[in-house]
Write a protein that holds these residues in place. Structure first.
Motif, PDB file in Angstrom:
ATOM      1  N   LEU A 189       0.549   2.262  12.820  1.00  0.00           N
ATOM      2  CA  LEU A 189       0.170   2.232  11.409  1.00  0.00           C
ATOM      3  C   LEU A 189      -1.092   3.065  11.171  1.00  0.00           C
ATOM      4  CD1 LEU A 189       0.799  -1.520  10.450  1.00  0.00           C
ATOM      5  CD2 LEU A 189       2.157   0.476   9.786  1.00  0.00           C
ATOM      6  N   LYS A 190      -2.063   2.934  12.070  1.00  0.00           N
ATOM      7  CA  LYS A 190      -3.311   3.697  11.901  1.00  0.00           C
ATOM      8  C   LYS A 190      -3.067   5.190  12.055  1.00  0.00           C
ATOM      9  CE  LYS A 190      -8.193   3.693  13.089  1.00  0.00           C
ATOM     10  NZ  LYS A 190      -9.279   3.026  13.839  1.00  0.00           N
ATOM     11  N   GLU A 202       0.852  -1.192   0.000  1.00  0.00           N
ATOM     12  CA  GLU A 202       0.000   0.000   0.000  1.00  0.00           C
ATOM     13  C   GLU A 202       0.889   1.243   0.000  1.00  0.00           C
ATOM     14  OE1 GLU A 202      -3.609  -0.047   0.113  1.00  0.00           O
ATOM     15  OE2 GLU A 202      -3.418  -2.172  -0.330  1.00  0.00           O
ATOM     16  N   ASP A 203       0.733   2.130   0.991  1.00  0.00           N
ATOM     17  CA  ASP A 203       1.568   3.336   1.023  1.00  0.00           C
ATOM     18  C   ASP A 203       2.750   3.193   1.986  1.00  0.00           C
ATOM     19  OD1 ASP A 203      -0.081   3.214   3.192  1.00  0.00           O
ATOM     20  OD2 ASP A 203      -0.811   5.274   3.079  1.00  0.00           O
ATOM     21  N   ILE A 204       3.060   1.949   2.351  1.00  0.00           N
ATOM     22  CA  ILE A 204       4.192   1.667   3.244  1.00  0.00           C
ATOM     23  C   ILE A 204       5.358   1.132   2.409  1.00  0.00           C
ATOM     24  CG2 ILE A 204       5.002   0.329   5.221  1.00  0.00           C
ATOM     25  CD1 ILE A 204       1.991   0.046   6.011  1.00  0.00           C
ATOM     26  N   GLU A 205       6.545   1.712   2.597  1.00  0.00           N
ATOM     27  CA  GLU A 205       7.735   1.262   1.882  1.00  0.00           C
ATOM     28  C   GLU A 205       8.837   0.946   2.889  1.00  0.00           C
ATOM     29  OE1 GLU A 205      11.010   2.828  -1.435  1.00  0.00           O
ATOM     30  OE2 GLU A 205       9.356   4.121  -0.805  1.00  0.00           O
ATOM     31  N   ILE A 206       9.409  -0.255   2.785  1.00  0.00           N
ATOM     32  CA  ILE A 206      10.494  -0.671   3.678  1.00  0.00           C
ATOM     33  C   ILE A 206      11.772  -0.810   2.875  1.00  0.00           C
ATOM     34  CG2 ILE A 206      11.356  -2.480   5.213  1.00  0.00           C
ATOM     35  CD1 ILE A 206       8.524  -3.148   5.957  1.00  0.00           C
ATOM     36  N   ASN A 207      12.838  -0.213   3.378  1.00  0.00           N
ATOM     37  CA  ASN A 207      14.163  -0.363   2.779  1.00  0.00           C
ATOM     38  C   ASN A 207      14.988  -1.289   3.680  1.00  0.00           C
ATOM     39  OD1 ASN A 207      16.782  -0.198   1.820  1.00  0.00           O
ATOM     40  ND2 ASN A 207      16.652   1.992   1.345  1.00  0.00           N
ATOM     41  N   PRO A 208      15.166  -2.578   3.300  1.00  0.00           N
ATOM     42  CA  PRO A 208      15.866  -3.529   4.169  1.00  0.00           C
ATOM     43  C   PRO A 208      17.346  -3.221   4.346  1.00  0.00           C
ATOM     44  CG  PRO A 208      14.580  -4.646   2.464  1.00  0.00           C
ATOM     45  CD  PRO A 208      14.662  -3.212   2.080  1.00  0.00           C
ATOM     46  N   SER A 256       9.494   6.253  12.517  1.00  0.00           N
ATOM     47  CA  SER A 256      10.351   5.479  13.417  1.00  0.00           C
ATOM     48  C   SER A 256       9.590   4.284  14.003  1.00  0.00           C
ATOM     49  CB  SER A 256      10.865   6.373  14.547  1.00  0.00           C
ATOM     50  OG  SER A 256      11.646   5.626  15.462  1.00  0.00           O
ATOM     51  N   PHE A 257      10.216   3.098  13.912  1.00  0.00           N
ATOM     52  CA  PHE A 257       9.665   1.888  14.507  1.00  0.00           C
ATOM     53  C   PHE A 257      10.739   1.253  15.383  1.00  0.00           C
ATOM     54  CE2 PHE A 257       6.930   2.470  10.891  1.00  0.00           C
ATOM     55  CZ  PHE A 257       5.698   1.957  11.272  1.00  0.00           C
ATOM     56  N   SER A 258      10.311   0.651  16.506  1.00  0.00           N
ATOM     57  CA  SER A 258      11.263  -0.114  17.311  1.00  0.00           C
ATOM     58  C   SER A 258      11.680  -1.362  16.522  1.00  0.00           C
ATOM     59  CB  SER A 258      10.633  -0.526  18.645  1.00  0.00           C
ATOM     60  OG  SER A 258       9.636  -1.522  18.430  1.00  0.00           O
ATOM     61  N   ASN A 312      16.941  -0.637   7.163  1.00  0.00           N
ATOM     62  CA  ASN A 312      15.810  -0.841   8.087  1.00  0.00           C
ATOM     63  C   ASN A 312      14.934   0.402   8.229  1.00  0.00           C
ATOM     64  OD1 ASN A 312      16.799  -3.411   8.544  1.00  0.00           O
ATOM     65  ND2 ASN A 312      17.867  -2.859  10.422  1.00  0.00           N
ATOM     66  N   GLU A 313      14.807   1.151   7.154  1.00  0.00           N
ATOM     67  CA  GLU A 313      14.017   2.379   7.170  1.00  0.00           C
ATOM     68  C   GLU A 313      12.606   2.112   6.654  1.00  0.00           C
ATOM     69  OE1 GLU A 313      15.398   6.647   5.937  1.00  0.00           O
ATOM     70  OE2 GLU A 313      14.559   5.673   4.145  1.00  0.00           O
ATOM     71  N   VAL A 314      11.620   2.723   7.328  1.00  0.00           N
ATOM     72  CA  VAL A 314      10.221   2.602   6.914  1.00  0.00           C
ATOM     73  C   VAL A 314       9.696   3.984   6.553  1.00  0.00           C
ATOM     74  CG1 VAL A 314       7.896   1.882   7.572  1.00  0.00           C
ATOM     75  CG2 VAL A 314       9.874   0.626   8.449  1.00  0.00           C
ATOM     76  N   LYS A 315       9.096   4.056   5.360  1.00  0.00           N
ATOM     77  CA  LYS A 315       8.449   5.294   4.940  1.00  0.00           C
ATOM     78  C   LYS A 315       6.961   5.027   4.739  1.00  0.00           C
ATOM     79  CE  LYS A 315      12.352   7.493   2.533  1.00  0.00           C
ATOM     80  NZ  LYS A 315      12.822   8.034   1.229  1.00  0.00           N
ATOM     81  N   ILE A 316       6.159   5.966   5.191  1.00  0.00           N
ATOM     82  CA  ILE A 316       4.716   5.900   4.961  1.00  0.00           C
ATOM     83  C   ILE A 316       4.311   7.174   4.231  1.00  0.00           C
ATOM     84  CG2 ILE A 316       2.437   5.777   6.021  1.00  0.00           C
ATOM     85  CD1 ILE A 316       3.653   4.206   8.301  1.00  0.00           C
ATOM     86  N   SER A 317       3.767   6.991   3.033  1.00  0.00           N
ATOM     87  CA  SER A 317       3.427   8.130   2.162  1.00  0.00           C
ATOM     88  C   SER A 317       4.626   9.044   1.949  1.00  0.00           C
ATOM     89  CB  SER A 317       2.249   8.919   2.752  1.00  0.00           C
ATOM     90  OG  SER A 317       1.108   8.101   2.874  1.00  0.00           O
TER      91      SER A 317
END
Length: 227
Positions: free
Chosen positions: A205-206, A132-138, A151-153, A141-146
């Motif tokens: 996420l919400k 969806e609008d979530i992108e993970i760069n392994p 930041s995630f633990s 370990n970066e997460v982008k939303i829109s």
């Protein structure tokens, strides 16, 4: 995903037990009983995982590791050995092994370590993972939303990654625990412990997407739903 595993183990009873378990778990296990036979098999094709005993009839399994890594550096090597001294572990890891499992071991732990290594190696070669609008760069370990970094633990990140890997599948709390917490089984039967971490991820996420992606499947577990 390539599910071939090369098992280099001269204990025929253990070899059969491990091979039967892996084959019944969706892998294709090819067996060798010596360094020479293992090298011949490995030289012919790519194996994502090699399970390597150390006390082999024609030498020390440690000598196999540089050979394996020189041909396919992407191969994950898990040493399985009765040798439990610290220096053996250090030597194996310094030579390029990715994990070290001391005999006797539980097959469920071997399975978890194989899958963890496969996921790590797979994502290390991936540019990004999209849901969806979530992108993970392994790679970092970066997460982008829109498009915005969120930041995630570490545990939230690992849970999110595992949900996305298995989107639309129902995941039991046991499978979630095994893939995220691994050996810390003291919490395995604590439903509140699992729920707390799932709930934190769900709320985050919400907050950033406005969507409730993680659904509870009563009596079974959780799943990530595509909206």
């Amino acid at each position: 995903m390539n599910k071939d595993i090369l098992l280099i183990e001269d204990d025929l009873s253990l070899q059969k037990t491990v091979a039967d378990f892996l084959n019944s778990s969706g892998f294709k296990c090819i067996c060798a009983t010596s360094i020479k036979e293992g090298k011949q098999l490995f030289d012919k094709k790519f194996y994502p995982i090699v399970l390597l005993d150390l006390g082999l009839p024609d030498g020390d399994g440690l000598d196999c590791i540089p050979f394996i890594k020189s041909i396919w550096n992407e191969t994950g090597v898990i040493i399985i050995s009765a040798r439990d001294k610290l220096e053996d572990r250090v030597d194996g890891l310094n030579l390029g092994a990715d994990d070290y499992l001391v005999k006797p071991f539980h097959l469920s732990e071997l399975y978890a370590r194989i899958n963890a290594l496969l996921r790590r190696n797979f994502h290390a070669n991936s540019c990004s993972i999209q849901f969806e609008d979530i992108e993970i760069n392994p790679l970092n370990n970066e997460v982008k939303i829109s498009g915005q970094v969120v930041s995630f633990s570490k545990k939230e990140y690992n849970l999110l990654l595992y949900f996305i890997e298995n989107k639309t599948r129902v995941l039991t709390k046991e499978s979630l625990f095994e893939h995220v917490w691994g050996e810390n089984s003291v919490f395995m039967d604590n439903s509140d412990f699992i729920y707390t971490h799932i709930n934190r991820l769900r709320k985050k996420l919400k907050q950033h997407t406005g969507e409730n992606y993680i659904k509870t499947v009563h009596g079974f577990g959780y799943k990530l739903e595509i909206h």
